[in-house]
Design an enzyme around this catalytic site. Structure first.
Site, short mmCIF file in Angstrom:
data_model
loop_
_atom_site.label_atom_id
_atom_site.label_comp_id
_atom_site.label_asym_id
_atom_site.label_seq_id
_atom_site.Cartn_x
_atom_site.Cartn_y
_atom_site.Cartn_z
N LYS A 188 0.83 -1.21 0.00
CA LYS A 188 0.00 0.00 0.00
C LYS A 188 0.87 1.26 0.00
O LYS A 188 0.63 2.19 -0.75
CB LYS A 188 -0.93 0.02 1.22
CG LYS A 188 -1.85 -1.20 1.33
CD LYS A 188 -2.75 -1.14 2.54
CE LYS A 188 -2.05 -1.16 3.87
NZ LYS A 188 -1.31 -2.41 4.17
N ARG B 289 -10.02 0.63 7.96
CA ARG B 289 -9.48 -0.66 8.37
C ARG B 289 -10.48 -1.49 9.15
O ARG B 289 -10.19 -2.60 9.56
CB ARG B 289 -8.29 -0.38 9.28
CG ARG B 289 -7.02 -1.02 8.83
CD ARG B 289 -5.96 -0.48 9.75
NE ARG B 289 -4.78 -1.26 9.69
CZ ARG B 289 -3.66 -0.85 9.09
NH1 ARG B 289 -3.62 0.30 8.47
NH2 ARG B 289 -2.60 -1.61 9.12
N ARG C 199 11.70 -5.55 5.20
CA ARG C 199 11.50 -4.12 4.94
C ARG C 199 12.50 -3.26 5.70
O ARG C 199 12.76 -3.45 6.88
CB ARG C 199 10.10 -3.70 5.33
CG ARG C 199 9.91 -2.18 5.23
CD ARG C 199 8.51 -1.74 5.31
NE ARG C 199 7.77 -2.31 6.40
CZ ARG C 199 6.45 -2.23 6.51
NH1 ARG C 199 5.74 -1.61 5.60
NH2 ARG C 199 5.83 -2.78 7.53
N ARG D 96 11.17 -0.97 11.04
CA ARG D 96 10.00 -0.52 11.80
C ARG D 96 9.82 -1.38 13.04
O ARG D 96 10.00 -2.58 12.99
CB ARG D 96 8.75 -0.61 10.91
CG ARG D 96 8.05 0.73 10.80
CD ARG D 96 7.04 0.71 9.74
NE ARG D 96 5.86 -0.08 10.10
CZ ARG D 96 4.76 -0.13 9.35
NH1 ARG D 96 4.71 0.54 8.23
NH2 ARG D 96 3.73 -0.86 9.72
N ARG E 112 -0.45 -8.56 13.51
CA ARG E 112 -0.98 -7.61 12.51
C ARG E 112 -1.74 -8.35 11.42
O ARG E 112 -2.79 -7.90 10.96
CB ARG E 112 0.16 -6.78 11.91
CG ARG E 112 0.73 -5.77 12.90
CD ARG E 112 2.09 -5.28 12.46
NE ARG E 112 2.08 -4.63 11.18
CZ ARG E 112 3.15 -4.54 10.38
NH1 ARG E 112 4.32 -5.05 10.75
NH2 ARG E 112 3.07 -3.93 9.23
P1 AP5 Z 1 4.85 -1.58 1.91
O1 AP5 Z 1 4.55 -0.78 0.69
O2 AP5 Z 1 5.49 -0.89 3.06
O3 AP5 Z 1 3.55 -2.38 2.37
P2 AP5 Z 1 2.27 -1.84 3.15
O4 AP5 Z 1 1.08 -2.53 2.58
O5 AP5 Z 1 2.25 -0.34 3.18
O6 AP5 Z 1 2.58 -2.47 4.57
P3 AP5 Z 1 2.51 -1.83 6.02
O7 AP5 Z 1 3.24 -2.80 6.90
O8 AP5 Z 1 2.97 -0.41 6.06
O9 AP5 Z 1 0.98 -1.89 6.27
P4 AP5 Z 1 0.28 -1.86 7.61
O10 AP5 Z 1 -1.10 -1.73 7.13
O11 AP5 Z 1 0.55 -3.00 8.53
O12 AP5 Z 1 0.95 -0.63 8.39
P5 AP5 Z 1 0.42 0.82 8.73
O13 AP5 Z 1 1.59 1.71 8.79
O14 AP5 Z 1 -0.73 1.21 7.88
O15 AP5 Z 1 5.77 -2.82 1.44
C1 AP5 Z 1 6.28 -3.74 2.39
C2 AP5 Z 1 7.64 -4.28 1.90
O16 AP5 Z 1 7.45 -5.01 0.68
C3 AP5 Z 1 8.67 -3.18 1.56
O17 AP5 Z 1 9.95 -3.66 1.93
C4 AP5 Z 1 8.57 -3.03 0.03
O18 AP5 Z 1 9.79 -2.59 -0.50
C5 AP5 Z 1 8.20 -4.44 -0.41
N1 AP5 Z 1 7.34 -4.48 -1.59
C6 AP5 Z 1 6.24 -3.72 -1.83
N2 AP5 Z 1 5.67 -4.07 -3.01
C7 AP5 Z 1 6.43 -5.08 -3.51
C8 AP5 Z 1 6.35 -5.88 -4.71
N3 AP5 Z 1 5.39 -5.70 -5.62
N4 AP5 Z 1 7.28 -6.82 -4.89
C9 AP5 Z 1 8.28 -7.02 -3.98
N5 AP5 Z 1 8.42 -6.29 -2.83
C10 AP5 Z 1 7.49 -5.34 -2.60
O19 AP5 Z 1 -0.18 0.60 10.21
C11 AP5 Z 1 0.65 0.36 11.31
C12 AP5 Z 1 -0.20 0.27 12.57
O20 AP5 Z 1 -0.88 1.52 12.80
C13 AP5 Z 1 -1.33 -0.78 12.54
O21 AP5 Z 1 -0.85 -2.07 12.90
C14 AP5 Z 1 -2.30 -0.19 13.56
O22 AP5 Z 1 -1.87 -0.44 14.88
C15 AP5 Z 1 -2.20 1.31 13.31
N6 AP5 Z 1 -3.18 1.81 12.33
C16 AP5 Z 1 -2.91 2.34 11.09
N7 AP5 Z 1 -4.04 2.69 10.47
C17 AP5 Z 1 -5.05 2.38 11.31
C18 AP5 Z 1 -6.48 2.50 11.20
N8 AP5 Z 1 -7.07 2.97 10.12
N9 AP5 Z 1 -7.21 2.06 12.27
C19 AP5 Z 1 -6.64 1.56 13.39
N10 AP5 Z 1 -5.30 1.43 13.53
C20 AP5 Z 1 -4.51 1.83 12.50
#
Ligand code: AP5
Length: 271
Positions: A30, A105, A153, A186, A197
């Site tokens: 994402k 989410r 990552r 992270r 997660r």
């Molecule tokens: P990346 O692009 O970072 O993936 P992502 O989907 O953004 O993963 P996240 O871990 O950031 O998602 P998340 O939803 O758990 O975290 P968030 O910060 O939103 O890619 C990941 C890796 O893969 C990278 O190394 C990249 O280089 C590689 N990659 C990407 N695409 C690729 C491809 N096509 N091929 C190969 N490699 C690839 O949330 C964190 C925390 O915040 C949550 O756990 C929760 O506690 C809280 N939170 C956030 N939003 C909310 C909400 N709306 N409600 C409640 N709590 C929330």
């Protein structure tokens, strides 16, 4: 860059884009794909994870509350999310559209967002507000690939660029290609938190995809492909929405884009 010809059209004439919602489990890409949309269409990425991490870093009241929850891999309560999302979406840079990364989410967040967009964003009576259709894209990735992506990552603390030591390593070990900063891991990318997660996604976020599927707004893509191929698919969805349906379907209208769609399966390890 993928789909270069489309780029000119959208950005140069200041076309309104989205809002685009990227749905998908942790590690689905994402953040990576949001950055491609930002660069290509010139609209901001609203990452609720980044907003929360910023609060944690600044030690705000919200940050203090969210810190332990995020460290466990749980979701921050809906009521705490609404305020920060509403505040961010009201900023002027969102007027031409925005890409939501990590929100909604939960099914409750999706309902809240619909009401917010209807009231504050899609109100056609004010010409300054964006009126492009809502685009919901779900990124599907195999469970074992998600683990590889999350455990590998690394990110640059200076420019935010993402790397992966297994899949997209930097040119020099542990250093950012752009500015030479030492890459960081992270806090919630530890194996025991990763599994929490992924479990939270299955339980609380999968229903969000069902919510949009019922409204015929969901486009599911196979994101188990190289970054540029996924980007090309996403751009193609966005372009099709704007070419074909902008005026036909009303503001929150549903569209069935003619791109390859993928089937969503529960996340399970492959042994
Ligand atoms: P990346 O692009 O970072 O993936 P992502 O989907 O953004 O993963 P996240 O871990 O950031 O998602 P998340 O939803 O758990 O975290 P968030 O910060 O939103 O890619 C990941 C890796 O893969 C990278 O190394 C990249 O280089 C590689 N990659 C990407 N695409 C690729 C491809 N096509 N091929 C190969 N490699 C690839 O949330 C964190 C925390 O915040 C949550 O756990 C929760 O506690 C809280 N939170 C956030 N939003 C909310 C909400 N709306 N409600 C409640 N709590 C929330």
């Amino acid at each position: 860059m993928a789909n270069d010809s489309a780029s000119g059209s959208a950005q140069k004439v200041g076309k309104k884009i989205g809002p685009v919602i990227l749905l998908g489990p942790p590690g689905a890409g994402k953040g990576t794909q949001s950055k491609q949309i930002v660069e290509h269409y010139g609209i901001p990425q609203i990452s609720t994870g980044d907003l929360l991490r910023d609060h944690v870093a600044r030690g705000t009241e919200l940050g203090l509350e969210a810190r332990a929850i995020m460290a466990r891999g749980d979701l921050v309560p809906d009521e705490l999310m609404y305020g920060i999302v509403a505040h961010r979406l009201r900023e002027t840079d969102c007027q031409r559209g925005f890409v939501l990364d990590g929100f909604p989410r939960t099914a409750a967040q999706a309902g809240w967002l619909d009401a917010f967009l209807e009231k504050e964003v899609f109100d056609n009576s004010e010409k300054s507000k964006p009126c492009a259709p809502l685009i919901v894209i779900q990124l599907l990735v195999d469970y074992n690939h998600l683990l590889l992506r999350l455990t590998g990552r690394r990110s640059c603390p200076t420019c935010g660029r993402l790397y992966n030591i297994h899949l997209q390593p930097p040119l020099v070990d542990e250093l950012c290609d752009v500015d030479g900063s030492k890459l960081v891991i992270r806090e919630d990318d530890r194996p025991e938190v990763i599994s929490e997660r992924l479990a939270a996604y299955e339980k609380q976020t999968r229903p969000v995809a069902d919510y949009y599927r019922r409204q015929r707004r969901l486009v599911a893509l196979n994101a188990d492909r190289p970054v540029e191929e996924v980007t090309a698919q996403i751009f193609s969805v966005i372009e099709r929405y704007h070419q074909e349906k902008h005026h036909e379907h009303g503001l929150l209208g549903s569209v069935t884009p003619k791109v390859e769609s993928a089937k969503s399966k529960p996340l399970r390890p492959k042994i």
